[in-house]
Scaffold this motif. Sequence first.
Motif, PDB file in Angstrom:
ATOM      1  N   TYR A 304       0.804  -1.216   0.000  1.00 13.85           N
ATOM      2  CA  TYR A 304       0.000   0.000   0.000  1.00 13.85           C
ATOM      3  C   TYR A 304       0.841   1.273   0.000  1.00 13.85           C
ATOM      4  O   TYR A 304       1.955   1.316   0.535  1.00 13.85           O
ATOM      5  N   ASP A 305       0.255   2.321  -0.584  1.00 14.60           N
ATOM      6  CA  ASP A 305       0.807   3.653  -0.421  1.00 14.60           C
ATOM      7  C   ASP A 305       0.585   4.101   1.015  1.00 14.60           C
ATOM      8  O   ASP A 305      -0.281   3.577   1.740  1.00 14.60           O
ATOM      9  N   PHE A 306       1.364   5.108   1.426  1.00 15.91           N
ATOM     10  CA  PHE A 306       1.270   5.542   2.816  1.00 15.91           C
ATOM     11  C   PHE A 306      -0.104   6.124   3.128  1.00 15.91           C
ATOM     12  O   PHE A 306      -0.590   6.002   4.261  1.00 15.91           O
ATOM     13  N   GLU A 307      -0.760   6.740   2.156  1.00 17.11           N
ATOM     14  CA  GLU A 307      -2.092   7.300   2.396  1.00 17.11           C
ATOM     15  C   GLU A 307      -3.058   6.224   2.875  1.00 17.11           C
ATOM     16  O   GLU A 307      -3.871   6.457   3.776  1.00 17.11           O
ATOM     17  N   HIS A 308      -2.967   5.032   2.280  1.00 19.66           N
ATOM     18  CA  HIS A 308      -3.814   3.924   2.718  1.00 19.66           C
ATOM     19  C   HIS A 308      -3.427   3.474   4.127  1.00 19.66           C
ATOM     20  O   HIS A 308      -4.305   3.271   4.985  1.00 19.66           O
ATOM     21  N   LEU A 309      -2.143   3.333   4.382  1.00 15.71           N
ATOM     22  CA  LEU A 309      -1.685   2.902   5.703  1.00 15.71           C
ATOM     23  C   LEU A 309      -2.087   3.911   6.774  1.00 15.71           C
ATOM     24  O   LEU A 309      -2.479   3.539   7.887  1.00 15.71           O
ATOM     25  N   ARG A 310      -2.012   5.179   6.424  1.00 10.13           N
ATOM     26  CA  ARG A 310      -2.324   6.247   7.377  1.00 10.13           C
ATOM     27  C   ARG A 310      -3.793   6.236   7.792  1.00 10.13           C
ATOM     28  O   ARG A 310      -4.137   6.668   8.882  1.00 10.13           O
ATOM     29  N   ALA A 311      -4.651   5.718   6.936  1.00  7.72           N
ATOM     30  CA  ALA A 311      -6.086   5.691   7.238  1.00  7.72           C
ATOM     31  C   ALA A 311      -6.475   4.567   8.188  1.00  7.72           C
ATOM     32  O   ALA A 311      -7.600   4.551   8.709  1.00  7.72           O
ATOM     33  N   LEU A 312      -5.561   3.640   8.445  1.00  7.24           N
ATOM     34  CA  LEU A 312      -5.874   2.502   9.311  1.00  7.24           C
ATOM     35  C   LEU A 312      -5.908   2.920  10.782  1.00  7.24           C
ATOM     36  O   LEU A 312      -5.252   3.876  11.190  1.00  7.24           O
ATOM     37  N   ASP A 313      -6.678   2.190  11.566  1.00 10.44           N
ATOM     38  CA  ASP A 313      -6.737   2.390  13.019  1.00 10.44           C
ATOM     39  C   ASP A 313      -5.643   1.541  13.664  1.00 10.44           C
ATOM     40  O   ASP A 313      -5.707   0.312  13.647  1.00 10.44           O
ATOM     41  N   ALA A 314      -4.647   2.205  14.242  1.00  7.46           N
ATOM     42  CA  ALA A 314      -3.526   1.491  14.864  1.00  7.46           C
ATOM     43  C   ALA A 314      -3.592   1.553  16.384  1.00  7.46           C
ATOM     44  O   ALA A 314      -2.591   1.290  17.053  1.00  7.46           O
ATOM     45  N   GLY A 315      -4.766   1.859  16.933  1.00 10.13           N
ATOM     46  CA  GLY A 315      -4.870   1.986  18.379  1.00 10.13           C
ATOM     47  C   GLY A 315      -5.889   1.088  19.045  1.00 10.13           C
ATOM     48  O   GLY A 315      -5.704   0.664  20.183  1.00 10.13           O
ATOM     49  N   SER A 316      -6.990   0.786  18.356  1.00  7.01           N
ATOM     50  CA  SER A 316      -8.083   0.043  18.989  1.00  7.01           C
ATOM     51  C   SER A 316      -7.679  -1.345  19.448  1.00  7.01           C
ATOM     52  O   SER A 316      -8.224  -1.866  20.429  1.00  7.01           O
ATOM     53  N   HIS A 317      -6.724  -1.972  18.748  1.00  7.05           N
ATOM     54  CA  HIS A 317      -6.293  -3.311  19.157  1.00  7.05           C
ATOM     55  C   HIS A 317      -5.696  -3.292  20.550  1.00  7.05           C
ATOM     56  O   HIS A 317      -5.744  -4.293  21.273  1.00  7.05           O
ATOM     57  N   PHE A 318      -5.147  -2.159  20.943  1.00  5.76           N
ATOM     58  CA  PHE A 318      -4.519  -2.038  22.263  1.00  5.76           C
ATOM     59  C   PHE A 318      -5.541  -1.677  23.330  1.00  5.76           C
ATOM     60  O   PHE A 318      -5.597  -2.295  24.393  1.00  5.76           O
ATOM     61  N   ASP A 319      -6.360  -0.670  23.040  1.00  3.92           N
ATOM     62  CA  ASP A 319      -7.365  -0.198  23.992  1.00  3.92           C
ATOM     63  C   ASP A 319      -8.305   0.739  23.234  1.00  3.92           C
ATOM     64  O   ASP A 319      -7.835   1.554  22.434  1.00  3.92           O
ATOM     65  N   PRO A 320      -9.620   0.655  23.482  1.00  5.13           N
ATOM     66  CA  PRO A 320     -10.545   1.566  22.794  1.00  5.13           C
ATOM     67  C   PRO A 320     -10.202   3.042  23.004  1.00  5.13           C
ATOM     68  O   PRO A 320     -10.556   3.882  22.180  1.00  5.13           O
ATOM     69  N   PHE A 321      -9.515   3.362  24.103  1.00  2.00           N
ATOM     70  CA  PHE A 321      -9.115   4.751  24.355  1.00  2.00           C
ATOM     71  C   PHE A 321      -8.273   5.291  23.206  1.00  2.00           C
ATOM     72  O   PHE A 321      -8.306   6.488  22.898  1.00  2.00           O
ATOM     73  N   PHE A 322      -7.506   4.421  22.554  1.00  6.24           N
ATOM     74  CA  PHE A 322      -6.610   4.851  21.481  1.00  6.24           C
ATOM     75  C   PHE A 322      -7.212   4.645  20.088  1.00  6.24           C
ATOM     76  O   PHE A 322      -6.483   4.663  19.096  1.00  6.24           O
ATOM     77  N   ALA A 323      -8.518   4.452  20.030  1.00  9.81           N
ATOM     78  CA  ALA A 323      -9.170   4.287  18.729  1.00  9.81           C
ATOM     79  C   ALA A 323      -8.848   5.476  17.834  1.00  9.81           C
ATOM     80  O   ALA A 323      -8.927   6.631  18.248  1.00  9.81           O
ATOM     81  N   GLY A 324      -8.485   5.179  16.596  1.00 10.76           N
ATOM     82  CA  GLY A 324      -8.161   6.233  15.652  1.00 10.76           C
ATOM     83  C   GLY A 324      -6.702   6.637  15.637  1.00 10.76           C
ATOM     84  O   GLY A 324      -6.304   7.475  14.809  1.00 10.76           O
TER      85      GLY A 324
END
Length: 476
Positions: A304-324
């Motif tokens: 993927y281009d970085f624009e696609h990667l940047r749109a992913l949620d990299a926080g919810s897997h850890f804790d809903p507090f970091f969603a988005g």
Amino acid sequence: MSDWLTPSRPYSIAHRGASAYAADCSLAAYEKAARLGADFWEVDIRSAACGTLITYHDAALPDGKRLRDLTAEQIATEARAQNVPAVPFLSVVALAVETGAGIYADIKDREATIPVMKALRAHGVERAILGAFDPASAEMLDAAQCPYPRAVLVPLGAEPFEYAKGADIIHLCWERMERPQDALTPEFFDECRKRGQKVVLWHEEDPDRMAVLCKLPVLGICSDRPELVHPFRPPAEWPVEITCHRGACEFAPENTLPSTHCAFAAGFHYVELDLRSSADGRVYVFHDDELSRCTDGRGSSTWYDFEHLRALDAGSHFDPFFAGERIPEFAEILDIAKRYGGQLYVELKDADPAATLAAINAAGMLERCFFWAYDLHRLNALRALCPQARLSVRLQDVPSLEAARAFNPEIIEFTLQDDLTQIATCRDLGLRSMLAYMGNKRTHFEQIATHRPDIVNLHFPFLFRDFLAEKFPAHA
């Protein structure tokens, strides 16, 4: 006043708990505050219609229902439905007693004033400060012969000595000022001493301002990042430097901006991070080749281009507090490291060496980064592009220490499975040693301390910090 009101350094007061890493006023935020080393927890307290004390900041829930119009049972039901924490105050008190934290009560409802005092006394809490924006609460506590110090929270624009007249503590809520420290003059503190008043400061998250404020004669400093108030300092007997593996990933998602902030705010020296190149050549921070473990994406990150990667949620897997929370670009991590004066341990996964060096040079951070890669050809390519680059070589990747020296490294990385007597050999050869340990066993911490490497690379740096404080009590 009690002896604890004359600390040798300002108290770290976790603002609504460690609210940079968990929902404010939640038990999770207070539990994290304890693990981060906060001395006190700032706790917002309101009164339910039935008189139960509730830990909550606003007067109303998100849907507009006022807490004072609801019973504790109704508040609990509504809070669950609206996905907000509204915790009984006594639950917070019990956790504070268990962890040894002090309570800094911010009483939001006047009718809660005396019940808060009684609740703390009933539970044997010794270290507590009772405060409010309403000066009448301090007067009520005085009339009730409150055994705890009384604070008045002073809003921006109010004259501190007039607004907090008669209070034991002036709590300055000046966080919206660009340079509030300029008003904290020697004359101001002289007047505080004359009046017998202590000073507590607003919640502060800026590392530059915090470095100034910590040197002032204040009782405590509130912060969403309580680790920032007392940054780690290694013991004189062993000036070890601490590397946080993928950031402070006990408290925030690995390889993200929050985990980087937490590591450097705590005073640790290095953040270890993993670099990859996107399909369009952007250098970003992410460990796995596959996206699913740490994001809501699927497939290989190299697709993927970085624009696609940047749109992913990299926080919810850890804790809903970091969603988005987003996958960071390398330049963003460099900016944070530069802001704190920190350093980076850069692992090249599939990142292009030239693009990596370009980002580092643009930030002026070459001297504050060192590099390692599983693919030693990639490491050699980086060295060819930049002869002065600082390299690390893992002992387990080469036949011998002598073979490692062929790469002209600055650092040799060990694990507990290696021959640790060679740490002393590194010292004799003018090489720095780093010991990587991803576990949390005290016996292994003791083993590490026996060999005294120059650097430790840890998944649990805060536990190791606490271990050092126990092992070198004079330093703590």
